[in-house]
Design a protein around this motif. Structure first.
Motif, PDB file in Angstrom:
ATOM      1  N   LYS A  37       0.820  -1.212   0.000  1.00 17.44           N
ATOM      2  CA  LYS A  37       0.000   0.000   0.000  1.00 17.44           C
ATOM      3  C   LYS A  37       0.854   1.261   0.000  1.00 17.44           C
ATOM      4  O   LYS A  37       0.545   2.238  -0.694  1.00 17.44           O
ATOM      5  CB  LYS A  37      -0.909   0.012   1.237  1.00 17.44           C
ATOM      6  N   VAL A  38       1.952   1.244   0.724  1.00 19.05           N
ATOM      7  CA  VAL A  38       2.786   2.443   0.879  1.00 19.05           C
ATOM      8  C   VAL A  38       3.801   2.590  -0.250  1.00 19.05           C
ATOM      9  O   VAL A  38       4.004   3.683  -0.779  1.00 19.05           O
ATOM     10  CB  VAL A  38       3.502   2.412   2.239  1.00 19.05           C
ATOM     11  N   TYR A  39       4.436   1.484  -0.641  1.00 22.45           N
ATOM     12  CA  TYR A  39       5.521   1.540  -1.622  1.00 22.45           C
ATOM     13  C   TYR A  39       5.174   0.933  -2.979  1.00 22.45           C
ATOM     14  O   TYR A  39       5.948   1.080  -3.932  1.00 22.45           O
ATOM     15  CB  TYR A  39       6.752   0.796  -1.094  1.00 22.45           C
ATOM     16  N   GLY A  40       4.060   0.207  -3.050  1.00 23.50           N
ATOM     17  CA  GLY A  40       3.773  -0.513  -4.275  1.00 23.50           C
ATOM     18  C   GLY A  40       4.612  -1.777  -4.414  1.00 23.50           C
ATOM     19  O   GLY A  40       4.749  -2.321  -5.515  1.00 23.50           O
ATOM     20  N   ILE A  41       5.185  -2.248  -3.298  1.00 23.93           N
ATOM     21  CA  ILE A  41       6.019  -3.443  -3.309  1.00 23.93           C
ATOM     22  C   ILE A  41       5.256  -4.578  -2.635  1.00 23.93           C
ATOM     23  O   ILE A  41       4.958  -4.495  -1.440  1.00 23.93           O
ATOM     24  CB  ILE A  41       7.355  -3.182  -2.580  1.00 23.93           C
ATOM     25  N   PRO A  42       4.909  -5.633  -3.365  1.00 20.61           N
ATOM     26  CA  PRO A  42       4.109  -6.719  -2.795  1.00 20.61           C
ATOM     27  C   PRO A  42       4.891  -7.518  -1.754  1.00 20.61           C
ATOM     28  O   PRO A  42       6.128  -7.468  -1.726  1.00 20.61           O
ATOM     29  CB  PRO A  42       3.754  -7.573  -4.016  1.00 20.61           C
ATOM     30  N   PRO A  43       4.193  -8.270  -0.897  1.00 21.02           N
ATOM     31  CA  PRO A  43       4.856  -9.005   0.194  1.00 21.02           C
ATOM     32  C   PRO A  43       5.974  -9.929  -0.274  1.00 21.02           C
ATOM     33  O   PRO A  43       6.984 -10.067   0.415  1.00 21.02           O
ATOM     34  CB  PRO A  43       3.707  -9.799   0.823  1.00 21.02           C
ATOM     35  N   GLU A  44       5.776 -10.564  -1.428  1.00 23.45           N
ATOM     36  CA  GLU A  44       6.787 -11.513  -1.898  1.00 23.45           C
ATOM     37  C   GLU A  44       8.069 -10.828  -2.357  1.00 23.45           C
ATOM     38  O   GLU A  44       9.079 -11.499  -2.630  1.00 23.45           O
ATOM     39  CB  GLU A  44       6.222 -12.382  -3.031  1.00 23.45           C
ATOM     40  N   GLN A  45       8.063  -9.495  -2.439  1.00 27.48           N
ATOM     41  CA  GLN A  45       9.266  -8.756  -2.816  1.00 27.48           C
ATOM     42  C   GLN A  45       9.844  -7.976  -1.635  1.00 27.48           C
ATOM     43  O   GLN A  45      10.560  -6.996  -1.806  1.00 27.48           O
ATOM     44  CB  GLN A  45       8.953  -7.819  -3.989  1.00 27.48           C
ATOM     45  N   VAL A  46       9.546  -8.465  -0.441  1.00 30.34           N
ATOM     46  CA  VAL A  46      10.112  -7.899   0.782  1.00 30.34           C
ATOM     47  C   VAL A  46      11.031  -8.932   1.416  1.00 30.34           C
ATOM     48  O   VAL A  46      10.605 -10.045   1.748  1.00 30.34           O
ATOM     49  CB  VAL A  46       9.010  -7.502   1.785  1.00 30.34           C
ATOM     50  N   VAL A  47      12.303  -8.578   1.571  1.00 26.55           N
ATOM     51  CA  VAL A  47      13.299  -9.440   2.197  1.00 26.55           C
ATOM     52  C   VAL A  47      13.721  -8.767   3.504  1.00 26.55           C
ATOM     53  O   VAL A  47      14.038  -7.580   3.511  1.00 26.55           O
ATOM     54  CB  VAL A  47      14.528  -9.637   1.286  1.00 26.55           C
ATOM     55  N   GLY A  48      13.697  -9.526   4.600  1.00 30.37           N
ATOM     56  CA  GLY A  48      14.050  -8.924   5.880  1.00 30.37           C
ATOM     57  C   GLY A  48      14.486  -9.960   6.885  1.00 30.37           C
ATOM     58  O   GLY A  48      14.567 -11.157   6.595  1.00 30.37           O
ATOM     59  N   SER A  49      14.776  -9.482   8.092  1.00 31.50           N
ATOM     60  CA  SER A  49      15.136 -10.388   9.179  1.00 31.50           C
ATOM     61  C   SER A  49      13.900 -11.182   9.601  1.00 31.50           C
ATOM     62  O   SER A  49      12.766 -10.746   9.394  1.00 31.50           O
ATOM     63  CB  SER A  49      15.684  -9.596  10.361  1.00 31.50           C
ATOM     64  N   SER A  50      14.145 -12.344  10.208  1.00 26.97           N
ATOM     65  CA  SER A  50      13.009 -13.185  10.579  1.00 26.97           C
ATOM     66  C   SER A  50      13.307 -13.979  11.843  1.00 26.97           C
ATOM     67  O   SER A  50      14.468 -14.174  12.208  1.00 26.97           O
ATOM     68  CB  SER A  50      12.651 -14.146   9.442  1.00 26.97           C
ATOM     69  N   ILE A  51      12.243 -14.409  12.500  1.00 27.43           N
ATOM     70  CA  ILE A  51      12.383 -15.330  13.617  1.00 27.43           C
ATOM     71  C   ILE A  51      11.859 -16.687  13.171  1.00 27.43           C
ATOM     72  O   ILE A  51      11.156 -16.800  12.164  1.00 27.43           O
ATOM     73  CB  ILE A  51      11.629 -14.823  14.869  1.00 27.43           C
ATOM     74  N   LYS A  52      12.219 -17.722  13.915  1.00 23.74           N
ATOM     75  CA  LYS A  52      11.816 -19.061  13.520  1.00 23.74           C
ATOM     76  C   LYS A  52      10.302 -19.226  13.648  1.00 23.74           C
ATOM     77  O   LYS A  52       9.679 -18.709  14.576  1.00 23.74           O
ATOM     78  CB  LYS A  52      12.540 -20.099  14.367  1.00 23.74           C
ATOM     79  N   THR A  53       9.749 -19.937  12.695  1.00 25.74           N
ATOM     80  CA  THR A  53       8.304 -20.151  12.633  1.00 25.74           C
ATOM     81  C   THR A  53       8.035 -21.629  12.373  1.00 25.74           C
ATOM     82  O   THR A  53       8.761 -22.257  11.604  1.00 25.74           O
ATOM     83  CB  THR A  53       7.694 -19.307  11.497  1.00 25.74           C
ATOM     84  N   GLU A  54       7.009 -22.155  13.026  1.00 29.36           N
ATOM     85  CA  GLU A  54       6.676 -23.558  12.791  1.00 29.36           C
ATOM     86  C   GLU A  54       5.184 -23.730  12.508  1.00 29.36           C
ATOM     87  O   GLU A  54       4.360 -22.945  12.973  1.00 29.36           O
ATOM     88  CB  GLU A  54       7.090 -24.432  13.979  1.00 29.36           C
TER      89      GLU A  54
END
Length: 336
Positions: free
Chosen positions: A205-222
């Motif tokens: 919404k803010v940048y026109g960049i969809p979620p799949e084009q966002v790379v960032g830090s992450s925590i473990k998820t199960e």
């Protein structure tokens, strides 16, 4: 001999035609300037020259559209990062919201520092303390629950200096740049040290960049089944830190192509710019946003804990990267 009536009629037609030509010329100029919030200085010229070279068929620097990848840091590059990172502001508010459920925090650092507003003690807790804050406030819930918390927080939180929602404190020149690149066949990615699930709910919404084009830090998820519902549960463990040397790794893992343009603002982006520009081949672009505008935003570089620009600034002159002087090169900082 022309009558007065005919003279007025002809004059009106000439005036309308002239006005139409003027409007068309003005519109053409406006449409030709894809970066209207940028002053016509060297950085703007360097960006446009680069885009023209890599998109011109037959040029020695031509890059096929599929390979036109541009990566952008977020904090300090696309939006404000001072006086503290937005994600840290979120974590501090989460500590305060959760404190009634954790009376032990009043005597336990770094939570005690947060509840007492003791930023000196919080900084003294170092990276270990900050990671503990993030893990405690960002985990122990499903990804869907976390997304809702993030969306609700952004709807109500306000920046302490500008008194505006954080999502309004994005840099207008960079919004124009994102649109300009996409209009020329680029795919734009965020590559940030910030949490990937902190950014994805609002980045499109803010940048026109969809979620799949966002790379960032992450925590473990199960994966978990909860009440016969499949969920992803966030664990209090670090999975990946997408900062400094981690950025090229994140780009390789998530994007799979080496970018041809990279935009950052701090030493945390140094390796990303090196990875992007020191690969040889066609034209490549590295850009640093230098915060020099204390009046419209903030002025800082080497002597700050938030967004330090030191080694990368020295490297820019050697590597030939473009340095954007915010005060001199931007007509405006935020959208009015």
């Amino acid at each position: 001999m022309i009558s007065a009536r005919n003279f007025l009629h002809v004059s009106r037609r000439v005036a309308l035609a002239a006005a139409g030509c003027f409007f068309a010329a003005t519109l053409a100029v406006a449409q030709s300037d894809a970066l209207p919030s940028w002053n016509n200085t060297a950085p703007k010229q360097a960006i446009i020259s680069f885009v023209e070279k890599v998109t011109k068929p037959g040029s020695g620097d031509f890059v096929p559209e599929a390979e036109r990848i541009a990566v952008f840091d977020n904090d300090g590059t696309l939006w404000v990062e001072h006086p503290i990172y937005t994600q840290l502001a979120f974590a501090l508010d989460r500590v305060k919201a959760l404190a009634p459920q954790h009376p032990e925090w009043r005597e336990t650092q770094p939570f005690k520092a947060v509840l007492e507003g003791d930023m000196k003690a919080l900084v003294a807790s170092g990276e270990k303390g900050l990671v503990e804050l993030i893990m405690t406030t960002h985990a122990g819930m499903t990804s869907s629950d976390f997304q809702k918390i993030v969306i609700d927080w952004f709807a109500s939180a306000r920046d302490p200096k500008f008194k505006r929602p954080y999502t309004e404190l994005v840099y207008q020149p960079m919004i124009e740049l994102l649109a300009y690149l996409r209009a020329n066949g680029f795919k734009t990615f965020i590559v940030s040290g910030g949490g990937v699930e902190m950014m994805r709910p609002w980045a499109e919404k803010v940048y026109g960049i969809p979620p799949e084009q966002v790379v960032g830090s992450s925590i473990k998820t199960e994966f978990r089944m909860q009440d016969d519902t499949p969920t992803l549960f966030r664990l209090p463990e670090v999975n990946f830190i997408d900062d400094k040397a981690g950025k090229p790794v994140g780009i390789n893992q998530h994007i799979g192509r080496r970018p041809i343009a990279a935009f950052g603002n701090s030493d945390g982006d140094l390796q990303m710019l090196q990875w992007t520009t020191m690969a040889g081949g066609p034209a490549r672009l590295g850009v640093l946003i230098h915060h020099t505008d204390a009046e419209r935003e903030y002025a800082y570089d080497r002597d700050t804990e938030i967004g330090r620009l030191d080694k990368a600034l020295d490297a820019a002159s050697i590597a030939g990267w473009t340095v954007v002087d915010m005060k001199a090169d931007w007509k405006q900082v935020f959208k009015d």
